[in-house]
Design an enzyme around this catalytic site. Structure first.
Site, short mmCIF file in Angstrom:
data_model
loop_
_atom_site.label_atom_id
_atom_site.label_comp_id
_atom_site.label_asym_id
_atom_site.label_seq_id
_atom_site.Cartn_x
_atom_site.Cartn_y
_atom_site.Cartn_z
NE ARG A 1 -7.86 -8.19 2.67
CZ ARG A 1 -6.85 -7.33 2.71
NH1 ARG A 1 -6.78 -6.34 1.87
NH2 ARG A 1 -5.91 -7.47 3.60
CB VAL A 2 -12.20 -3.77 3.34
CG1 VAL A 2 -11.58 -2.50 3.89
CG2 VAL A 2 -13.14 -3.42 2.19
N GLY A 3 -8.88 -4.34 3.70
CA GLY A 3 -7.78 -4.48 4.67
C GLY A 3 -7.75 -3.30 5.62
CG ASP A 4 -3.90 -2.01 6.84
OD1 ASP A 4 -3.93 -2.78 5.85
OD2 ASP A 4 -2.99 -1.20 7.03
N GLY B 1 -3.04 -6.51 6.17
CA GLY B 1 -4.10 -5.71 6.78
C GLY B 1 -4.78 -6.40 7.94
CB THR C 1 2.41 -0.92 3.82
OG1 THR C 1 2.29 -1.87 2.76
CG2 THR C 1 3.88 -0.81 4.19
N GLY C 2 1.33 -3.75 4.85
CA GLY C 2 1.60 -5.12 5.26
C GLY C 2 0.31 -5.91 5.26
CB THR D 1 -0.84 0.00 1.29
OG1 THR D 1 -1.71 -1.11 1.22
CG2 THR D 1 -1.63 1.28 1.46
N1 ASP Z 1 -2.23 -3.39 3.98
C1 ASP Z 1 -2.76 -3.71 2.68
C2 ASP Z 1 -3.97 -4.58 2.83
O1 ASP Z 1 -3.99 -5.44 3.68
C3 ASP Z 1 -1.80 -4.36 1.78
C4 ASP Z 1 -0.37 -3.88 1.86
O2 ASP Z 1 -0.07 -2.87 2.41
O3 ASP Z 1 0.50 -4.57 1.37
O4 ASP Z 1 -4.89 -4.44 2.05
#
Ligand code: ASP
Length: 317
Positions: free
Chosen positions: A177-180, A203, A200-201, A149
């Site tokens: 699907r929704v992440g952080d 979520g 980022t990472g 992200t």
């Molecule tokens: N954090 C984002 C998500 O989970 C993906 C990412 O940052 O790599 O949607």
């Protein structure tokens, strides 16, 4: 003092653009929006905006979030299809009194109503990545490749701090699907009295620690941005491992309202881009030490060139 910090190397051109605007006295809100739009528009970044990788149904669903640290206004969209600049829609939503977070069809209806640019966001290149992955995963679909992200924190000369994110989320995620990233406090947080943070990472794991809020809270308690980032990442990493046996990728950056910045990660290979009044736009590579302390060094020209070469190489199916 002004400055802007962002997750990953991919933000570099956006940061350069924003730095020029901030120097000329532009607001934090306008500068961060311009910077994120630059990343969204670049077709070779496969985790944000145009060219972002699709979900398991080969549909590109985008998430974005925005927070103004003066007013605490927040706007976010989740799982929106076929709009060029999710960040601008999220920012516009932050100006509403209610209905600040919209998802799916409702978000698209809003964006259409306010005449945001509509665009087919699935590129031929992303389709090729999809076909390749589908082949590799013919047994089982497992999300999480080609993520990353873009998250940013921006401080302008008048002391306003904003934070914002934009992402296509996890490659091969489930529809809806929704992440952080569009979740305030998890993917981003800004408080002009303190500073801001973004993540980022994975979520699903970042959300468990409300990590961006936690970093801002720690900075408010007196920790430097670097200390706050490290403590938030290390505490969450430890807790996830204790309670669940494993921790997903957690990477963060933060800037306080003096323009001081920090970063932390629990993975190898995290990079970030930053510019301040005193520092020209620079990409740093982060190394996590065994004790959880994170150090960072300027990315070499060779690294930067290799990065672009890999991003733009043909997709071998
Ligand atoms: N954090 C984002 C998500 O989970 C993906 C990412 O940052 O790599 O949607």
């Amino acid at each position: 003092m002004h400055g802007i910090i962002a997750t990953w190397r991919m933000a570099k051109e956006g940061i350069e653009l924003a730095e020029g605007l901030l120097k000329d006295g532009e607001t934090s809100g306008k500068a961060i929006e311009a910077a994120i739009r630059a990343v969204e528009d670049f077709p070779y970044y496969k985790s944000v905006g145009y060219g972002g990788l699709p979900n398991e149904e080969q549909v590109v669903e985008l998430d974005a979030g925005y927070m103004d640290g003066d007013t605490m206004s927040v706007g976010a969209i989740g799982a929106i299809k076929d709009f060029a600049n999710p960040i601008s829609i999220a920012k516009k939503l932050s100006e509403e009194k209610v209905n600040n977070v919209l998802v799916g069809a409702g978000a698209e209806k809003y964006a259409h109503e306010f005449k945001f640019e509509e665009k087919e966001m699935l590129t031929d290149r992303a389709k090729a990545f999809y076909r390749k992955k589908k082949k590799e995963l013919s047994q089982e679909l497992k999300p999480y490749d080609g993520h990353d992200t873009v998250g940013m924190v921006c401080l302008d000369n008048s002391g306003t701090v904003t934070a914002a994110t934009s992402t296509s989320g996890l490659f091969m995620k489930r529809s809806g699907r929704v992440g952080d990233s569009p979740i305030v406090g998890s993917g981003f947080y800004a408080d002009s009295e303190v500073g801001g943070a973004t993540a980022t990472g994975l979520g699903e794991d970042l959300m468990k620690g409300c990590i961006s809020y936690e970093i801002v809270r720690l900075m408010k308690e007196g920790l430097t941005p670097q200390e706050a980032c490290e403590k938030a990442v290390n505490d969450l990493d430890k807790k996830l491992k204790e309670k669940r046996g494993a921790a997903g990728d957690l990477s963060v950056v933060a800037m306080n309202n003096k323009g001081e910045f920090g970063c932390a990660t629990n993975i190898a290979g995290f990079s970030f881009s930053v510019a301040t009044e005193e520092l020209e736009p620079t990409v740093y590579l982060v190394t996590r030490q065994e004790d959880g302390h994170c150090t960072f060094e300027v990315a070499s020209q060779e690294w930067l060139e290799e990065y672009m070469r890999v991003r733009m190489a043909p997709v071998e199916e």
